[in-house]
Design an enzyme around this catalytic site. Sequence first.
Site, short mmCIF file in Angstrom:
data_model
loop_
_atom_site.label_atom_id
_atom_site.label_comp_id
_atom_site.label_asym_id
_atom_site.label_seq_id
_atom_site.Cartn_x
_atom_site.Cartn_y
_atom_site.Cartn_z
N CYS A 170 7.52 -46.75 -26.21
CA CYS A 170 8.88 -46.76 -26.47
C CYS A 170 9.65 -45.47 -26.78
O CYS A 170 9.11 -44.56 -27.16
CB CYS A 170 9.27 -47.57 -27.74
SG CYS A 170 8.19 -49.08 -27.63
N HIS A 204 -26.94 -51.13 -5.87
CA HIS A 204 -27.04 -51.58 -7.07
C HIS A 204 -26.26 -52.80 -7.44
O HIS A 204 -26.38 -53.19 -8.87
CB HIS A 204 -27.29 -50.64 -8.01
CG HIS A 204 -28.27 -49.21 -7.79
ND1 HIS A 204 -29.61 -49.53 -7.98
CD2 HIS A 204 -28.22 -48.16 -7.24
CE1 HIS A 204 -30.37 -48.54 -7.56
NE2 HIS A 204 -29.36 -47.51 -7.04
N ARG A 247 9.09 -43.76 -21.24
CA ARG A 247 8.26 -44.26 -22.35
C ARG A 247 8.00 -45.54 -22.56
O ARG A 247 7.32 -46.37 -23.44
CB ARG A 247 8.81 -43.59 -23.81
CG ARG A 247 8.81 -42.19 -23.80
CD ARG A 247 9.38 -41.59 -25.07
NE ARG A 247 8.55 -42.06 -26.01
CZ ARG A 247 7.30 -41.09 -26.48
NH1 ARG A 247 7.53 -39.86 -26.02
NH2 ARG A 247 6.62 -41.59 -27.60
N GLU A 307 -10.16 -42.25 -9.45
CA GLU A 307 -8.78 -41.77 -9.38
C GLU A 307 -8.03 -42.46 -8.25
O GLU A 307 -6.86 -42.78 -8.38
CB GLU A 307 -8.92 -40.02 -9.20
CG GLU A 307 -7.35 -39.64 -9.36
CD GLU A 307 -6.37 -39.92 -10.16
OE1 GLU A 307 -6.68 -40.74 -11.08
OE2 GLU A 307 -5.24 -39.76 -10.20
N TRP A 343 8.74 -50.50 -24.69
CA TRP A 343 7.50 -50.80 -23.92
C TRP A 343 6.89 -51.97 -24.87
O TRP A 343 6.46 -51.52 -25.96
CB TRP A 343 6.59 -49.77 -23.84
CG TRP A 343 5.33 -49.95 -22.87
CD1 TRP A 343 5.09 -50.09 -21.53
CD2 TRP A 343 4.09 -50.42 -23.73
NE1 TRP A 343 4.04 -50.33 -21.16
CE2 TRP A 343 3.37 -50.55 -22.31
CE3 TRP A 343 3.68 -50.55 -24.75
CZ2 TRP A 343 1.81 -51.08 -22.36
CZ3 TRP A 343 2.16 -50.84 -24.83
CH2 TRP A 343 1.48 -51.13 -23.79
N ASN A 366 9.12 -46.81 -32.66
CA ASN A 366 8.07 -46.62 -31.80
C ASN A 366 6.64 -46.63 -32.39
O ASN A 366 6.79 -46.08 -33.22
CB ASN A 366 8.35 -45.48 -31.16
CG ASN A 366 7.54 -44.52 -30.45
OD1 ASN A 366 7.26 -43.40 -30.46
ND2 ASN A 366 6.41 -45.36 -29.66
N GLY A 367 5.58 -47.50 -31.83
CA GLY A 367 4.44 -47.27 -32.56
C GLY A 367 4.06 -48.74 -32.90
O GLY A 367 4.83 -49.72 -32.18
N LYS A 391 4.75 -43.68 -19.17
CA LYS A 391 4.13 -42.45 -18.80
C LYS A 391 3.47 -42.00 -19.94
O LYS A 391 2.44 -41.25 -19.86
CB LYS A 391 5.55 -41.56 -18.48
CG LYS A 391 4.99 -39.99 -18.18
CD LYS A 391 4.46 -40.23 -16.60
CE LYS A 391 3.96 -38.74 -16.43
NZ LYS A 391 2.90 -38.83 -15.33
N GLU A 450 -2.57 -49.04 -9.93
CA GLU A 450 -1.36 -48.95 -10.99
C GLU A 450 -0.02 -48.73 -10.18
O GLU A 450 1.11 -49.42 -10.76
CB GLU A 450 -1.31 -47.78 -11.73
CG GLU A 450 -1.21 -46.30 -11.50
CD GLU A 450 -1.29 -45.37 -12.41
OE1 GLU A 450 -1.66 -44.19 -12.00
OE2 GLU A 450 -1.04 -45.47 -13.67
N LYS A 498 -5.19 -44.95 -8.82
CA LYS A 498 -3.59 -44.57 -8.43
C LYS A 498 -3.24 -46.01 -7.78
O LYS A 498 -2.02 -46.48 -7.97
CB LYS A 498 -3.84 -43.39 -7.65
CG LYS A 498 -2.82 -42.27 -7.62
CD LYS A 498 -2.59 -41.47 -8.48
CE LYS A 498 -2.39 -41.80 -9.94
NZ LYS A 498 -2.66 -40.83 -10.91
O1 M6R Z 1 -0.81 -37.81 -20.89
P1 M6R Z 1 -2.09 -38.15 -20.76
O2 M6R Z 1 -2.75 -37.34 -19.69
O3 M6R Z 1 -2.72 -38.08 -22.03
O4 M6R Z 1 -2.39 -39.70 -20.09
C1 M6R Z 1 -3.35 -40.49 -19.74
C2 M6R Z 1 -3.15 -41.59 -19.09
O5 M6R Z 1 -2.51 -42.73 -19.95
C3 M6R Z 1 -2.81 -41.34 -17.79
O6 M6R Z 1 -3.44 -40.40 -16.84
C4 M6R Z 1 -2.55 -42.65 -16.66
O7 M6R Z 1 -3.90 -43.09 -16.62
C5 M6R Z 1 -1.80 -42.22 -15.65
N1 M6R Z 1 -0.92 -43.49 -15.51
C6 M6R Z 1 -2.69 -42.23 -14.47
O8 M6R Z 1 -1.60 -42.03 -13.27
#
Ligand code: M6R
Length: 611
Positions: free
Chosen positions: A2, A503, A27, A480, A77, A101-102, A606, A487, A484
Amino acid sequence: MCGIIGIIGKKNACKIALNVLKNLEYRGYDSAGLAYAQNKKLHTLKAIGKLKELYSKYEIIENEVKNVTLAIGHTRWATHGKVVIENTHPILSENIAVVHNGIIENHDNIRSQLKNKNVVFETSTDTEVIPHLLSVSIKNKNNFFNACISVINKIEGAYAFAAIESSKNEIFVARKTSPLVLGLGDGFNIVGSDAQSISHLVSEVIYLNDGDYAVLTESEIQIFASDNNKVEREKINIKSNINFLNKDGFRHFMEKEIHEQPNVLINTIGSLIKEEKDLNIFPEKMNIKNNYGITLCAAGTSHYAAMIGKYWIERFSSIPVNVELSSEYRYRSPAASMYSSMIVISQSGESIDTLMAMREAKRLNLTTTVITNVENSSIDREADYSIYTHVGPEVGVASTKSFTSQLIILLSLAMKLAFNNNKISIKKYLDFIKSLKLIPSFLSKILSLNENFMNLAQAIKNSHNILYLGRGILYPIALEGALKLKELSYIHSEGFAAGEMKHGPIALIEDGLPIIMFLASDGMEEKSISNLQEAIARGGKVFVISDEKNFGKISFIENKVLIPSFQGNWNDIFSPIFMSIPAQLIAYHVARERGTDVDQPRNLAKSVTVE
Ligand code: M6R
């Protein structure tokens, strides 16, 4: 997560708040709202969905609210309560409005106590306890300020909030763990969740310390520490980066951020190199000692960077490295006596899991270092030592340029440790520094293969499941790539170490299942190719992204993209940095083809500031 904003003392406060919310939309973007005071009455404007919905509603009332000088706003959020108008902030109780926020962890308890006092709740949010506590306290003859302090003493959890009362020309704000920045304007004052969001309005900001609270009027800001003593906090000059919301002709921020890597990584590398002879990395400041290990700790993509960091540091310096997920570290009672240093990696510098893990490490007497993109972020301010990635604001929710910059820093740290420990010669160290400078232009070459990844994306875009494989240092790139893709495109995808397939995961292979492998030429390629054969034999549709040196060995594979080999001896060592680009482009193009929201994927934000 948020984003919150409060402004006092400037006409068009609602419009200004909306524009700041636009900068804070990273956010959270489930819903958004404003509360403003006009003729000592409180009004709200709320909308479900992205901020543009709130802008549309605002246009209708724009003329009526031009003279408003006090407003708070929120972009949500959702944590507690569905995405509906009632749960959209600001949350009200009588003539009080709150943006938050929180998470208020003891909200259930407080809710029961307030219900016993006949308080009626209208939302499912944890936030609602704050305005109700304030109303009750004011009814008990407390003034607004004292009522706010009594609330802080009652609520538990990690939070930042701003509250207004319709008859008072002031904003009360408080922070515990979640970030909050005050901006000092000319004849007005402002508060926001980050400095960037208000940098077009003010040139001086104050970061509140953890536990601080403050009162803003149009002419003054008073700050109090958690012991209730009035305090002065440092004023910091900030530069406005008004261009950070510019896509520079690209369709999405993510696309721009992928393609600008050759340019922005020059900044990362420039900040690391000292007169071509040394690296600006100081293991002694990080308290890295040869007979102790290092813990690398992070979340999401940054965690995969940590995994790659382990491969590099252990391989070159022989210093043991332990990699931890931030969300697990804090609660698992880690045995830390064999570690002297924790390095956390966080693009945003705000991930609460990582912040909490770092605090736990401090409690265990580890020296803490952060690798971050955001100066003055919460983690940066609490870490003992910081290394900045210098890649500029990353707006797309998916990490791209921040990941490759983190890798460059981790590899540089590995080489510095190796050199300090006499594990590599001065010649090799200097050669590394020279080669580091060639990475940006080499990434441009990989980016010029864009069309190949577009075609690959076409071939897999309708799949329901996709596997990613990698071996050794490319195993985290498989993880990764899968993260990617899931998400951004919402396709179920998983990454595996190629050698692990037999395995268990091999059971997933059925006719036509896409399997994407990242293949280096590191002496292990034969083994990985055998794993591919096993997948093909079971009907898997294999796509290989390979170093061109493997060309002869993978001639039997129809779907492949060959990545040029880097000159000199660093090809395999640099391969995770190089292979990040295909991983990013594949996910980007699949998402674009499927028409998902590339920059703001569903359910994500983000900066992840809730546990
Ligand atoms: O800001 P940060 O690097 O601490 O964020 C960590 C993760 O939340 C962040 O890398 C998230 O997995 C991304 N959406 C990946 O693309």
